[in-house]
Motif scaffolding. Sequence first.
Motif, PDB file in Angstrom:
ATOM      1  N   PHE A 165     -56.761 -11.904  49.883  1.00 56.85           N
ATOM      2  CA  PHE A 165     -56.517 -13.201  49.426  1.00 56.85           C
ATOM      3  C   PHE A 165     -55.871 -12.911  47.950  1.00 56.85           C
ATOM      4  CE2 PHE A 165     -57.903 -16.651  46.551  1.00 56.85           C
ATOM      5  CZ  PHE A 165     -57.345 -17.893  47.396  1.00 56.85           C
ATOM      6  N   THR A 166     -56.801 -12.175  47.163  1.00 60.64           N
ATOM      7  CA  THR A 166     -56.410 -12.108  45.875  1.00 60.64           C
ATOM      8  C   THR A 166     -54.967 -11.704  45.645  1.00 60.64           C
ATOM      9  OG1 THR A 166     -58.724 -11.878  45.325  1.00 60.64           O
ATOM     10  CG2 THR A 166     -57.028 -11.021  43.409  1.00 60.64           C
ATOM     11  N   PHE A 167     -54.641 -10.491  46.070  1.00 63.14           N
ATOM     12  CA  PHE A 167     -53.362  -9.794  46.152  1.00 63.14           C
ATOM     13  C   PHE A 167     -52.442 -10.662  46.441  1.00 63.14           C
ATOM     14  CE2 PHE A 167     -55.872  -5.854  45.258  1.00 63.14           C
ATOM     15  CZ  PHE A 167     -54.867  -5.218  44.562  1.00 63.14           C
ATOM     16  N   ILE A 168     -52.320 -11.332  47.633  1.00 64.10           N
ATOM     17  CA  ILE A 168     -51.315 -12.325  48.159  1.00 64.10           C
ATOM     18  C   ILE A 168     -51.126 -13.623  47.250  1.00 64.10           C
ATOM     19  CG2 ILE A 168     -50.788 -13.833  50.142  1.00 64.10           C
ATOM     20  CD1 ILE A 168     -52.118 -11.813  52.119  1.00 64.10           C
ATOM     21  N   VAL A 169     -52.185 -14.132  46.902  1.00 67.30           N
ATOM     22  CA  VAL A 169     -52.106 -15.156  46.165  1.00 67.30           C
ATOM     23  C   VAL A 169     -51.562 -15.014  44.711  1.00 67.30           C
ATOM     24  CG1 VAL A 169     -53.308 -17.295  45.038  1.00 67.30           C
ATOM     25  CG2 VAL A 169     -53.896 -16.630  47.422  1.00 67.30           C
ATOM     26  N   CYS A 170     -51.764 -13.893  44.184  1.00 68.36           N
ATOM     27  CA  CYS A 170     -51.436 -13.505  42.867  1.00 68.36           C
ATOM     28  C   CYS A 170     -49.778 -13.400  42.941  1.00 68.36           C
ATOM     29  CB  CYS A 170     -52.050 -12.178  42.355  1.00 68.36           C
ATOM     30  SG  CYS A 170     -53.608 -12.361  41.468  1.00 68.36           S
ATOM     31  N   PHE A 171     -49.320 -12.690  43.967  1.00 67.27           N
ATOM     32  CA  PHE A 171     -47.808 -12.295  44.228  1.00 67.27           C
ATOM     33  C   PHE A 171     -47.071 -13.407  44.442  1.00 67.27           C
ATOM     34  CE2 PHE A 171     -49.462  -7.925  43.804  1.00 67.27           C
ATOM     35  CZ  PHE A 171     -48.422  -7.354  43.055  1.00 67.27           C
ATOM     36  N   LEU A 172     -47.811 -14.237  45.172  1.00 63.58           N
ATOM     37  CA  LEU A 172     -47.098 -15.799  45.437  1.00 63.58           C
ATOM     38  C   LEU A 172     -46.866 -16.630  44.353  1.00 63.58           C
ATOM     39  CD1 LEU A 172     -48.950 -16.669  49.021  1.00 63.58           C
ATOM     40  CD2 LEU A 172     -46.513 -15.864  48.624  1.00 63.58           C
ATOM     41  N   ILE A 173     -47.885 -16.758  43.434  1.00 59.78           N
ATOM     42  CA  ILE A 173     -47.948 -17.484  42.375  1.00 59.78           C
ATOM     43  C   ILE A 173     -46.583 -16.819  41.298  1.00 59.78           C
ATOM     44  CG2 ILE A 173     -48.812 -17.999  39.841  1.00 59.78           C
ATOM     45  CD1 ILE A 173     -51.541 -18.139  41.833  1.00 59.78           C
ATOM     46  N   TYR A 174     -46.622 -15.452  41.131  1.00 60.00           N
ATOM     47  CA  TYR A 174     -45.609 -14.749  40.567  1.00 60.00           C
ATOM     48  C   TYR A 174     -44.410 -14.957  41.068  1.00 60.00           C
ATOM     49  CZ  TYR A 174     -42.496 -10.966  39.297  1.00 60.00           C
ATOM     50  OH  TYR A 174     -41.292 -10.298  38.786  1.00 60.00           O
ATOM     51  N   GLU A 175     -44.049 -14.880  42.422  1.00 56.75           N
ATOM     52  CA  GLU A 175     -42.948 -14.956  42.888  1.00 56.75           C
ATOM     53  C   GLU A 175     -42.214 -16.264  42.918  1.00 56.75           C
ATOM     54  OE1 GLU A 175     -39.298 -14.050  44.814  1.00 56.75           O
ATOM     55  OE2 GLU A 175     -40.747 -12.636  44.252  1.00 56.75           O
ATOM     56  N   PHE A 176     -43.078 -17.279  43.227  1.00 62.30           N
ATOM     57  CA  PHE A 176     -42.643 -18.656  43.423  1.00 62.30           C
ATOM     58  C   PHE A 176     -42.722 -19.692  42.327  1.00 62.30           C
ATOM     59  CE2 PHE A 176     -43.025 -17.213  47.808  1.00 62.30           C
ATOM     60  CZ  PHE A 176     -41.858 -17.290  48.295  1.00 62.30           C
ATOM     61  N   ILE A 177     -43.516 -19.211  41.204  1.00 59.43           N
ATOM     62  CA  ILE A 177     -43.873 -20.363  40.255  1.00 59.43           C
ATOM     63  C   ILE A 177     -43.131 -19.311  38.911  1.00 59.43           C
ATOM     64  CG2 ILE A 177     -45.379 -21.389  38.544  1.00 59.43           C
ATOM     65  CD1 ILE A 177     -47.249 -21.653  41.113  1.00 59.43           C
ATOM     66  N   PHE A 178     -43.766 -18.086  38.560  1.00 58.61           N
ATOM     67  CA  PHE A 178     -43.542 -17.481  37.258  1.00 58.61           C
ATOM     68  C   PHE A 178     -42.013 -17.158  37.079  1.00 58.61           C
ATOM     69  CE2 PHE A 178     -48.263 -16.327  37.006  1.00 58.61           C
ATOM     70  CZ  PHE A 178     -48.612 -17.394  36.643  1.00 58.61           C
ATOM     71  N   LYS A 179     -41.607 -16.500  38.154  1.00 63.42           N
ATOM     72  CA  LYS A 179     -40.085 -15.958  38.206  1.00 63.42           C
ATOM     73  C   LYS A 179     -39.105 -16.912  38.038  1.00 63.42           C
ATOM     74  CE  LYS A 179     -38.645 -12.911  41.004  1.00 63.42           C
ATOM     75  NZ  LYS A 179     -38.039 -12.070  42.016  1.00 63.42           N
ATOM     76  N   ALA A 211     -39.853 -20.533  36.983  1.00 60.65           N
ATOM     77  CA  ALA A 211     -40.012 -21.347  35.896  1.00 60.65           C
ATOM     78  C   ALA A 211     -39.682 -20.852  34.759  1.00 60.65           C
ATOM     79  CB  ALA A 211     -41.345 -21.986  36.058  1.00 60.65           C
ATOM     80  N   ALA A 212     -38.486 -21.125  34.178  1.00 61.00           N
ATOM     81  CA  ALA A 212     -38.146 -20.591  32.984  1.00 61.00           C
ATOM     82  C   ALA A 212     -39.246 -20.892  31.755  1.00 61.00           C
ATOM     83  CB  ALA A 212     -36.754 -21.018  32.205  1.00 61.00           C
ATOM     84  N   ILE A 213     -39.475 -22.064  31.572  1.00 59.67           N
ATOM     85  CA  ILE A 213     -40.476 -22.507  30.610  1.00 59.67           C
ATOM     86  C   ILE A 213     -41.876 -21.434  30.572  1.00 59.67           C
ATOM     87  CG2 ILE A 213     -41.744 -24.384  31.979  1.00 59.67           C
ATOM     88  CD1 ILE A 213     -41.621 -25.925  29.171  1.00 59.67           C
ATOM     89  N   LEU A 214     -42.165 -20.998  31.979  1.00 57.15           N
ATOM     90  CA  LEU A 214     -43.576 -20.319  31.966  1.00 57.15           C
ATOM     91  C   LEU A 214     -43.204 -18.887  31.796  1.00 57.15           C
ATOM     92  CD1 LEU A 214     -44.996 -21.944  35.297  1.00 57.15           C
ATOM     93  CD2 LEU A 214     -45.622 -22.516  32.643  1.00 57.15           C
ATOM     94  N   ARG A 215     -42.141 -18.268  31.721  1.00 53.41           N
ATOM     95  CA  ARG A 215     -41.918 -16.777  31.849  1.00 53.41           C
ATOM     96  C   ARG A 215     -42.558 -16.253  30.487  1.00 53.41           C
ATOM     97  NH1 ARG A 215     -38.297 -14.905  35.728  1.00 53.41           N
ATOM     98  NH2 ARG A 215     -37.884 -13.038  34.377  1.00 53.41           N
TER      99      ARG A 215
END
Length: 361
Positions: free
Chosen positions: A321-335, A337-341
């Motif tokens: 759960f931890t690995f999948i959710v962390c990478f999903l957040i990275y892939e679909f949010i942080f990458k 959303a320019a303001i969050l990067r």
Amino acid sequence: MTTERRYDIDWLRVIAIGLLLIYHIAIIFQPWAMFIGFIRSEDALVGLWKPMTMLNVWRIPLLFFVSGMGLYFAMQKRNWKQLFIERGKRILLPFVFGILAITPLHFLIFQYYYNMPLSYFPHMGHLWFLENIVVYVVVLSPVFYYLKYNENGKFRKAISKVMTYALGPLSIAAFFMLEIGVVQPQLFELYAETWHGFFMGFLAFFFGFLFVYSGNAFWQTVSKWKWLYIGIAAILFGIRFTGYESISNMYLTTIESNAWILGLLGIGYSYLNKPSAVLSYLSAAVYPVYIIHMFVLYAGALLILPLDLHPMLEFAVITVFTFIVCFLIYEFIFKRAAILRPLFGLKWNFKKSGKATVETI
């Protein structure tokens, strides 16, 4: 001096942070978890901690060594003003934002899990590592730039000579022994927000820089003698694992810690110094994942522990759960959303093609 990308160092950073996630998840299943602010499973897995005792003497020091090495490469194309600005954006900004917006999240989950009154509590938490790096960069940069501008001096030649001998790199353990003698920590692996963690990290950061600064002699030595270092570390771990306090002590643990690290650096240099698409992705993702992993694993514990599964299954499911959710957040949010990067250590580099690439810490 060479400035090409060192893929083995990138791999070691990725591996060390991956192990950090597993290590933190394992704490949930220890009887003492709540004493350090972790959600605790009612079903302990004490045996799970045995392999963790091997990891916990080198996983954090390795990250400090690698960070010192990374600073060496960063300095090759930046003056001190550019370096401070770049490190401020990449480390200080995520650190301050993390204290205010990220670390309070897992504390809120902890409060909710144990039916405590919810309260907002900014704190460093696991981001203490970033604070240390900022201090090291500020304090050591004058020394490092002096060394950079005197690369043909007697000091570098002397260091390079020492690094040609098998025990040359391992001789730095003497400085870590001195730190143990002066600071006298309660536990060797108690790094977070302690003077031991600060000075141990300072030494590791400093020698990480010096290892790369010394030139190819260091890398040839650790590559040649990597299994000797691993053997020394394994023997000392075996002594420590037995619990014979009259034999095992923190002075020996400094040798074990450095031997593990030198062996891993040698293995990395021998087998991992090559590019790959997987490494490119993980190198970009690992820093944001490190920043958010604590609240994600607390959320996993909140959801999964009440299911009353077998504890080993709980551990496995929380890990996945931890690995999948962390990478999903990275892939679909942080990458995306320019303001969050910039708040998570990601940087835009615009190429002529119009595409953006990521440079990570």
